[in-house]
Design a protein around this motif. Sequence first.
Motif, PDB file in Angstrom:
ATOM      1  N   ALA A  36       0.838  -1.207   0.000  1.00 48.06           N
ATOM      2  CA  ALA A  36       0.000   0.000   0.000  1.00 48.06           C
ATOM      3  C   ALA A  36       0.874   1.259   0.000  1.00 48.06           C
ATOM      4  N   VAL A  37       1.972   1.226   0.733  1.00 48.68           N
ATOM      5  CA  VAL A  37       2.855   2.403   0.779  1.00 48.68           C
ATOM      6  C   VAL A  37       3.545   2.590  -0.577  1.00 48.68           C
ATOM      7  N   CYS A  38       3.860   1.457  -1.229  1.00 49.99           N
ATOM      8  CA  CYS A  38       4.537   1.546  -2.533  1.00 49.99           C
ATOM      9  C   CYS A  38       3.600   2.057  -3.630  1.00 49.99           C
ATOM     10  N   HIS A 206      -2.718  16.159   2.296  1.00 53.09           N
ATOM     11  CA  HIS A 206      -1.916  16.595   1.148  1.00 53.09           C
ATOM     12  C   HIS A 206      -0.495  16.951   1.584  1.00 53.09           C
ATOM     13  N   GLU A 207       0.487  16.340   0.960  1.00 49.67           N
ATOM     14  CA  GLU A 207       1.898  16.637   1.245  1.00 49.67           C
ATOM     15  C   GLU A 207       2.172  16.575   2.751  1.00 49.67           C
ATOM     16  N   SER A 208       1.562  15.615   3.423  1.00 46.73           N
ATOM     17  CA  SER A 208       1.738  15.522   4.871  1.00 46.73           C
ATOM     18  C   SER A 208       3.122  14.973   5.196  1.00 46.73           C
ATOM     19  N   GLU A 209       3.561  15.233   6.438  1.00 48.24           N
ATOM     20  CA  GLU A 209       4.860  14.664   6.845  1.00 48.24           C
ATOM     21  C   GLU A 209       4.680  13.266   7.407  1.00 48.24           C
ATOM     22  N   HIS A 210       3.471  12.962   7.868  1.00 48.17           N
ATOM     23  CA  HIS A 210       3.241  11.653   8.493  1.00 48.17           C
ATOM     24  C   HIS A 210       2.751  10.638   7.450  1.00 48.17           C
ATOM     25  N   LEU A 211       2.739   9.380   7.859  1.00 51.90           N
ATOM     26  CA  LEU A 211       2.204   8.299   7.021  1.00 51.90           C
ATOM     27  C   LEU A 211       0.761   8.021   7.438  1.00 51.90           C
ATOM     28  N   SER A 212      -0.156   8.000   6.492  1.00 47.16           N
ATOM     29  CA  SER A 212      -1.546   7.628   6.807  1.00 47.16           C
ATOM     30  C   SER A 212      -1.823   6.224   6.277  1.00 47.16           C
ATOM     31  N   LEU A 213      -2.369   5.384   7.133  1.00 44.78           N
ATOM     32  CA  LEU A 213      -2.748   4.019   6.734  1.00 44.78           C
ATOM     33  C   LEU A 213      -4.245   3.864   6.961  1.00 44.78           C
ATOM     34  N   PHE A 214      -4.936   3.371   5.959  1.00 38.59           N
ATOM     35  CA  PHE A 214      -6.388   3.179   6.063  1.00 38.59           C
ATOM     36  C   PHE A 214      -6.670   1.683   6.117  1.00 38.59           C
ATOM     37  N   GLY A 215      -7.432   1.238   7.125  1.00 39.85           N
ATOM     38  CA  GLY A 215      -7.746  -0.184   7.247  1.00 39.85           C
ATOM     39  C   GLY A 215      -9.238  -0.421   7.267  1.00 39.85           C
ATOM     40  N   ALA A 216      -9.713  -1.265   6.346  1.00 44.41           N
ATOM     41  CA  ALA A 216     -11.134  -1.628   6.310  1.00 44.41           C
ATOM     42  C   ALA A 216     -11.248  -3.088   6.719  1.00 44.41           C
ATOM     43  N   GLY A 217     -11.842  -3.339   7.887  1.00 44.18           N
ATOM     44  CA  GLY A 217     -11.879  -4.699   8.431  1.00 44.18           C
ATOM     45  C   GLY A 217     -12.825  -5.611   7.698  1.00 44.18           C
ATOM     46  N   ARG A 218     -14.031  -5.123   7.408  1.00 48.45           N
ATOM     47  CA  ARG A 218     -15.032  -5.985   6.791  1.00 48.45           C
ATOM     48  C   ARG A 218     -14.621  -6.358   5.366  1.00 48.45           C
ATOM     49  N   GLU A 219     -14.183  -5.337   4.589  1.00 49.43           N
ATOM     50  CA  GLU A 219     -13.803  -5.593   3.193  1.00 49.43           C
ATOM     51  C   GLU A 219     -12.372  -6.081   3.068  1.00 49.43           C
ATOM     52  N   LYS A 220     -11.628  -6.051   4.176  1.00 49.09           N
ATOM     53  CA  LYS A 220     -10.226  -6.497   4.201  1.00 49.09           C
ATOM     54  C   LYS A 220      -9.383  -5.821   3.124  1.00 49.09           C
ATOM     55  N   ARG A 221      -9.288  -4.520   3.268  1.00 50.05           N
ATOM     56  CA  ARG A 221      -8.479  -3.703   2.358  1.00 50.05           C
ATOM     57  C   ARG A 221      -7.608  -2.763   3.192  1.00 50.05           C
ATOM     58  N   ILE A 222      -6.383  -2.559   2.735  1.00 47.75           N
ATOM     59  CA  ILE A 222      -5.514  -1.558   3.354  1.00 47.75           C
ATOM     60  C   ILE A 222      -5.056  -0.629   2.245  1.00 47.75           C
ATOM     61  N   ALA A 224      -2.839   3.366   1.612  1.00 43.67           N
ATOM     62  CA  ALA A 224      -1.931   4.272   2.316  1.00 43.67           C
ATOM     63  C   ALA A 224      -1.742   5.580   1.575  1.00 43.67           C
ATOM     64  N   ILE A 225      -1.471   6.615   2.350  1.00 37.36           N
ATOM     65  CA  ILE A 225      -0.971   7.868   1.778  1.00 37.36           C
ATOM     66  C   ILE A 225       0.387   8.102   2.442  1.00 37.36           C
ATOM     67  N   PRO A 226       1.457   7.811   1.721  1.00 34.43           N
ATOM     68  CA  PRO A 226       2.780   8.004   2.303  1.00 34.43           C
ATOM     69  C   PRO A 226       3.093   9.497   2.481  1.00 34.43           C
ATOM     70  N   PRO A 227       4.096   9.824   3.295  1.00 31.04           N
ATOM     71  CA  PRO A 227       4.470  11.230   3.474  1.00 31.04           C
ATOM     72  C   PRO A 227       4.763  11.894   2.128  1.00 31.04           C
ATOM     73  N   HIS A 228       4.481  13.184   2.045  1.00 30.23           N
ATOM     74  CA  HIS A 228       4.807  14.020   0.875  1.00 30.23           C
ATOM     75  C   HIS A 228       4.118  13.543  -0.403  1.00 30.23           C
ATOM     76  N   THR A 229       2.899  13.040  -0.248  1.00 27.66           N
ATOM     77  CA  THR A 229       2.122  12.607  -1.425  1.00 27.66           C
ATOM     78  C   THR A 229       1.105  13.690  -1.788  1.00 27.66           C
ATOM     79  N   ASP A 230       0.955  13.896  -3.079  1.00 29.90           N
ATOM     80  CA  ASP A 230      -0.030  14.857  -3.575  1.00 29.90           C
ATOM     81  C   ASP A 230      -1.447  14.267  -3.397  1.00 29.90           C
ATOM     82  N   VAL A 231      -2.286  14.945  -2.653  1.00 25.28           N
ATOM     83  CA  VAL A 231      -3.665  14.461  -2.424  1.00 25.28           C
ATOM     84  C   VAL A 231      -4.627  15.606  -2.740  1.00 25.28           C
ATOM     85  N   ARG A 232      -5.362  15.471  -3.820  1.00 22.19           N
ATOM     86  CA  ARG A 232      -6.232  16.584  -4.241  1.00 22.19           C
ATOM     87  C   ARG A 232      -7.687  16.159  -4.309  1.00 22.19           C
TER      88      ARG A 232
END
Length: 605
Positions: A36-38, A206-222, A224-232
Amino acid sequence: MTSTLDTLLTEREKDLHLGILDEGAKREIRRATLTAVCVPGYQVPFGSREMPVARGWGSGGLQVTLGVIGADDTVKVIDQGDDAGVNATNLRRMIAATTGCAGTADTREATIVQTRHRVPEERLREGQVLVLQVPVPEPLRGVEKSVVECARMHAEGDYSAMWVSLYEDLVRNGMITRTTGYPVLVGGRYVLATTPIPRWDVPRLHESEHLSLFGAGREKRIYAIPPHTDVRPLTFDDVPFEVEHAPGARCVLCGSDDVFLVEAGTTGAYACSDTEWCARVREGDADTEAHHARAPLHLLPDPSARLRAPATTTARPGRPRPVLPEGQDWALRVDGLGKVFGPGAADAVPGTGPEHGTAISPATGAIVAAWDVSFDVAPGEALGVIGESGSGKSTVLGCVIGDEQATTGAVRLAALDEGRTDLLTLPGDARRRLRVDSMAVVHQNPAAGLDLRVTAGGNIAERLTAAGWRSYHDIRRRAAELLDRVEVPLTRMDDPVRTFSGGMRQRVQIAKALATEPPVLLLDEPTTGLDASVAAGVLDLLRGLLAERDIAAVVVSHDFAVIEALTDRTLVMQLGRVVERGLTDQLFHDPHHPYTQRLVAAARR
Ligand SMILES: Nc1ncnc2c1ncn2[C@@H]1O[C@H](COP(=O)(O)OP(=O)(O)OP(=O)(O)O)[C@@H](O)[C@H]1O
């Protein structure tokens, strides 16, 4: 919780930090997280055990946290922005007790923040991980029910249905009302819906310094928005992205007016949703100046700016019309097209065709639906393909548009690479893209070309946004222009197409097909299924449209009256072969092949 676990676990078990997630499941989650990070924004499926926690505890977030946490970490858990709620408190205690890590309510101390609904007001730093519990991971779920189709849309970056849902929201409400789950484009590639958090927090990804990880338990999906990623956020050029705000609102406790506020009680009062931030502001332990500087205040709503047509219209994207190379006078050319359903390919062909009275191969049993079909169509010309049911017309059309895989032959468009590329060699996604602005189809059944749940304007917006249009006002204007041309009353532009009559639906389908002014238009039995008088109206419309535009059209029909009304030249097909070809009026007045004579006689009756 801690004391209960303490009594249940032996000292050895405590040393091993045995938790509710075994090491195998954690490894699986780490593998998915790394992927997900990649690939930022891509939903990575993972396999896991069912979690022994109740729904609403956010098993997706919990699994991600337990998968990535170590004993040296410090965890903070918030629910609706609050550290002290029952859910947040229990989760924090459970994570700390089963992993040996420390717990905190102070965002600055935390290495992992597990959250539902909020990103903390305190700015997250490099090295911190934000884990979001996600109830609905698939952003396309609201617009597309098929899981396979959603996967295709992500793979091809085909998000026009998402744009249409924003368009329809604007049409209905005069503003985009979606709060949580606002669609964003991550790294210029994947659209994800920020399901748990309000729009207020979207700019923080957007362009955050931290790593965001999203976890969906029911649908079993992960994902990610890694640091310094463009999010619009997906936003029309002329409709600004806004964050939620009640005019004049401020927190009754700390006085902040630059934070995400929630209603407090029934008296119209507001309070900080982030309880930690609120307490620290009151204690004088918060850098309020730095917070104010990066709060999304420039995105507060300005109702006076909403849906006002801009003074100048933005440029419309679209391809320039191809200039045909010297000596080339066709827009579409088909050479030696063949399609065999069943085994044998070319070996199935002998013994089939009109002279044998069958399309079924005596050698292999395959159906030779079309064989050795060649034609070209010039700009401004309409070619008819006529034949009885089963003669192979739809198969030819299907092979040209890419719905069917041809067995042999070549299909070229002058608009593509000056006709050098054989469309049959292109992958499916490239062929589907051609249908946006190079080759449009009008199907017999309007439901095949339209989304009946969507408004007439929205259906046209779907084609325009797929072609890259991003101005809401330009899309509205273009849709109105087209609907006016096909004589759909503009008072019906914002009504769902399912409320339209068959003839009106067909007119909307024609308007949509013409939206991007494609050089080639394919019409598959465009009037079959309509009442005679309605069909005559649609035929009149098509005749006018073809005459006034430089389109190369192919009209497939079993009805000579339709072919005669619309086309200049015609191919006659019988049992998969072209048995006669010529100028339409000559064929109509002086048919040579007995089969053509039968078709003409039927039309004259
Ligand atoms: N998916 C398929 N599998 C097997 N045979 C098929 C398939 N699709 C079409 N055929 C066969 O190919 C032949 C040509 O069918 P096609 O639908 O192209 O004819 P058509 O002239 O368009 O008829 P209609 O006007 O009824 O649509 C028919 O014998 C049909 O049964």
